[in-house]
Design a protein around this motif. Structure first.
Motif, PDB file in Angstrom:
ATOM      1  N   PRO A 160       0.896  -1.169  -0.014  1.00 40.21           N
ATOM      2  CA  PRO A 160       0.023   0.145  -0.208  1.00 40.21           C
ATOM      3  C   PRO A 160       0.725   1.079  -0.075  1.00 40.21           C
ATOM      4  O   PRO A 160       0.662   2.359  -0.573  1.00 40.21           O
ATOM      5  CB  PRO A 160      -0.872  -0.143   1.378  1.00 40.21           C
ATOM      6  CG  PRO A 160      -0.979  -1.682   1.466  1.00 40.21           C
ATOM      7  CD  PRO A 160       0.379  -2.012   1.136  1.00 40.21           C
ATOM      8  N   GLN A 178      -0.685   6.988   2.734  1.00 35.81           N
ATOM      9  CA  GLN A 178      -1.458   5.798   2.483  1.00 35.81           C
ATOM     10  C   GLN A 178      -2.805   5.885   3.254  1.00 35.81           C
ATOM     11  O   GLN A 178      -3.593   5.113   2.579  1.00 35.81           O
ATOM     12  CB  GLN A 178      -0.500   4.644   3.372  1.00 35.81           C
ATOM     13  CG  GLN A 178      -0.897   3.414   3.245  1.00 35.81           C
ATOM     14  CD  GLN A 178       0.193   2.363   4.011  1.00 35.81           C
ATOM     15  OE1 GLN A 178       1.145   2.612   3.973  1.00 35.81           O
ATOM     16  NE2 GLN A 178      -0.385   1.080   4.408  1.00 35.81           N
ATOM     17  N   SER A 179      -3.063   6.873   4.005  1.00 33.42           N
ATOM     18  CA  SER A 179      -4.469   6.888   4.344  1.00 33.42           C
ATOM     19  C   SER A 179      -5.288   7.257   3.210  1.00 33.42           C
ATOM     20  O   SER A 179      -6.611   6.973   3.046  1.00 33.42           O
ATOM     21  CB  SER A 179      -4.423   7.656   5.695  1.00 33.42           C
ATOM     22  OG  SER A 179      -4.150   9.011   5.365  1.00 33.42           O
ATOM     23  N   HIS A 181      -6.262   4.493   1.028  1.00 31.53           N
ATOM     24  CA  HIS A 181      -7.242   3.595   1.941  1.00 31.53           C
ATOM     25  C   HIS A 181      -8.488   4.035   1.577  1.00 31.53           C
ATOM     26  O   HIS A 181      -9.322   3.091   1.271  1.00 31.53           O
ATOM     27  CB  HIS A 181      -6.776   3.706   3.558  1.00 31.53           C
ATOM     28  CG  HIS A 181      -7.461   2.664   4.184  1.00 31.53           C
ATOM     29  ND1 HIS A 181      -8.830   2.671   4.605  1.00 31.53           N
ATOM     30  CD2 HIS A 181      -7.289   1.166   4.554  1.00 31.53           C
ATOM     31  CE1 HIS A 181      -9.417   1.903   5.185  1.00 31.53           C
ATOM     32  NE2 HIS A 181      -8.262   0.947   5.409  1.00 31.53           N
ATOM     33  N   ARG A 182      -8.631   5.365   1.886  1.00 32.14           N
ATOM     34  CA  ARG A 182     -10.086   5.983   1.649  1.00 32.14           C
ATOM     35  C   ARG A 182     -10.617   5.874   0.297  1.00 32.14           C
ATOM     36  O   ARG A 182     -11.655   5.632   0.276  1.00 32.14           O
ATOM     37  CB  ARG A 182     -10.081   7.554   2.086  1.00 32.14           C
ATOM     38  CG  ARG A 182      -9.757   7.840   3.541  1.00 32.14           C
ATOM     39  CD  ARG A 182      -9.852   9.329   3.879  1.00 32.14           C
ATOM     40  NE  ARG A 182      -9.280  10.363   2.901  1.00 32.14           N
ATOM     41  CZ  ARG A 182      -7.936  10.521   3.424  1.00 32.14           C
ATOM     42  NH1 ARG A 182      -7.492  10.298   4.522  1.00 32.14           N
ATOM     43  NH2 ARG A 182      -7.352  11.507   2.693  1.00 32.14           N
ATOM     44  N   LYS A 222     -11.516   1.984  -0.372  1.00 29.04           N
ATOM     45  CA  LYS A 222     -12.374   1.837   0.348  1.00 29.04           C
ATOM     46  C   LYS A 222     -13.749   2.283  -0.351  1.00 29.04           C
ATOM     47  O   LYS A 222     -14.816   1.580  -0.296  1.00 29.04           O
ATOM     48  CB  LYS A 222     -12.355   2.385   1.730  1.00 29.04           C
ATOM     49  CG  LYS A 222     -13.605   2.003   2.661  1.00 29.04           C
ATOM     50  CD  LYS A 222     -13.483   0.449   2.998  1.00 29.04           C
ATOM     51  CE  LYS A 222     -14.411   0.395   4.014  1.00 29.04           C
ATOM     52  NZ  LYS A 222     -14.354  -1.165   4.839  1.00 29.04           N
ATOM     53  N   THR A 238     -10.272  -2.815   2.041  1.00 27.97           N
ATOM     54  CA  THR A 238      -9.181  -2.169   2.341  1.00 27.97           C
ATOM     55  C   THR A 238      -8.152  -2.281   1.106  1.00 27.97           C
ATOM     56  O   THR A 238      -8.040  -3.302   0.515  1.00 27.97           O
ATOM     57  CB  THR A 238      -8.546  -2.673   3.797  1.00 27.97           C
ATOM     58  OG1 THR A 238      -8.076  -4.040   3.459  1.00 27.97           O
ATOM     59  CG2 THR A 238      -9.439  -2.350   4.659  1.00 27.97           C
ATOM     60  N   THR A 256      -5.271  -3.743   1.647  1.00 25.91           N
ATOM     61  CA  THR A 256      -4.485  -5.010   1.821  1.00 25.91           C
ATOM     62  C   THR A 256      -5.547  -6.065   1.346  1.00 25.91           C
ATOM     63  O   THR A 256      -5.058  -7.268   0.696  1.00 25.91           O
ATOM     64  CB  THR A 256      -4.474  -5.419   3.494  1.00 25.91           C
ATOM     65  OG1 THR A 256      -3.333  -4.253   3.993  1.00 25.91           O
ATOM     66  CG2 THR A 256      -3.914  -6.738   3.656  1.00 25.91           C
TER      67      THR A 256
END
Length: 324
Positions: free
Chosen positions: A246, A258-259, A262-263, A266, A272, A274
């Motif tokens: 990621p 990375q966040s 992730h958002r 998603k 996620t 992962t």
């Protein structure tokens, strides 16, 4: 999101799925790609499939060539059966059923506008093919189902698309037309993997940001900013499926961190990063859609030219092979 079917907890045997691709893209149909999928049901292979589909920067036409119950789909609490058109942002969508053969046609948004009309309604929709294509849909499906080889099916589909585009042009309707400026903005968004600013796109085509956003959304169904997010996500999803971490994917795809990745993952998949990396639903793209693989990735299977046979086996298909 793995496919379900057969005994509880046992996914279908994807080695029983064959893939066919055209020998060469049709030069008369820019922005159009096709692939054929054949499920070989036997006593040991469950025919009942359940596949999660995710957003992709193309409109997908899934033509059901199965006998019997065939292809089923569900989105937003609505359910349907048979051939379907899936927009750029279909939301949560599952598809499957007792599937035999499926022809998937990917239409870039500009090509989709030529086929179905330039409209803001198509991007977020999941609609029966007949509702958008009309009475000719059944006749075309019958011809495709009766064809002896996938090469014949690809030719029939290309001829049907060409005839439909021609009929829309000669009908003197402007609904099929996408402004050249909008087409250029979309192409540059793709070429730059979504790493574009709307202001820069507007400058490139000589329009104001407001005019570009309005015309882009009216004709392709999404705003330029949303289109850029979708293209960037698609690139990131391929990197994750190819084994990039990621953090590597976020840096390579232009996310702030990375966040942020992730958002966005998603938002588009409900998963996620992962989980996307562990669920190989993109692994088929380098077989059915070789042009979708990001540059610089290694270890891909090589796509050979289609043989003049009814079908050829190109290996195991993962969950989500029918990506929208």
């Amino acid at each position: 999101m793995s496919p379900t079917g057969g005994p509880p907890g046992a996914p279908p045997d994807w080695s029983a799925v064959d893939v066919a691709v055209p020998r060469h893209p049709a030069p008369r149909l820019p922005g159009v790609r096709m692939a054929g999928f054949q499920y070989r049901a036997t006593a040991d292979v469950p025919a009942l499939l359940d596949i999660a589909m995710v957003a992709h920067p193309a409109v997908s036409v899934l033509v059901d060539l199965s006998d019997g119950e065939g292809f089923v789909y569900g989105a937003g609490g609505l359910h349907g059966r048979g051939s379907v058109v899936v927009g750029l942002l279909p939301g949560e969508l599952r598809a499957g059923g007792r599937v035999g053969a499926i022809l998937q046609i990917r239409l870039g948004p500009v090509a989709a506008a030529a086929v179905f009309g330039a409209t803001s309604e198509l991007a977020g929709s999941v609609a029966p093919l007949e509702a958008l294509w009309g009475r000719d849909a059944d006749r075309t499906e019958d011809r495709l189902r009766a064809a002896a080889t996938w090469d014949d099916r690809f030719t029939i589909a290309a001829d049907a698309l060409t005839a439909r585009i021609a009929s829309r042009v000669t009908s003197r309707t402007a609904s099929h037309r996408v402004d050249p400026e909008v087409a250029v903005a979309w192409r540059r968004t793709l070429d730059r993997r979504g790493l574009v600013r709307v202001d820069d796109l507007a400058d490139d085509v000589g329009w104001s940001r407001k005019r570009l956003s309005a015309r882009f959304r009216a004709q392709l169904g999404v705003t330029p900013k949303r289109a850029a997010c979708l293209v960037r996500f698609d690139h990131a999803a391929h990197l994750l499926a190819a084994g990039r971490t990621p953090s590597e994917t976020a840096a390579a795809s232009g996310y702030t961190d990375q966040s942020h990745l992730h958002r966005e993952v998603k938002e588009f998949t409900g998963l996620t990063p992962t989980a996307v990396a562990a669920a190989p639903w993109l692994a088929i793209d380098d077989v059915a859609w070789p042009q979708s693989r990001p540059a610089g990735l290694t270890g891909s299977r090589v796509v050979r030219e289609a043989q003049p046979l009814p079908m050829r086996h190109l290996g195991t298909l993962p969950s989500g092979a029918f990506r929208s």
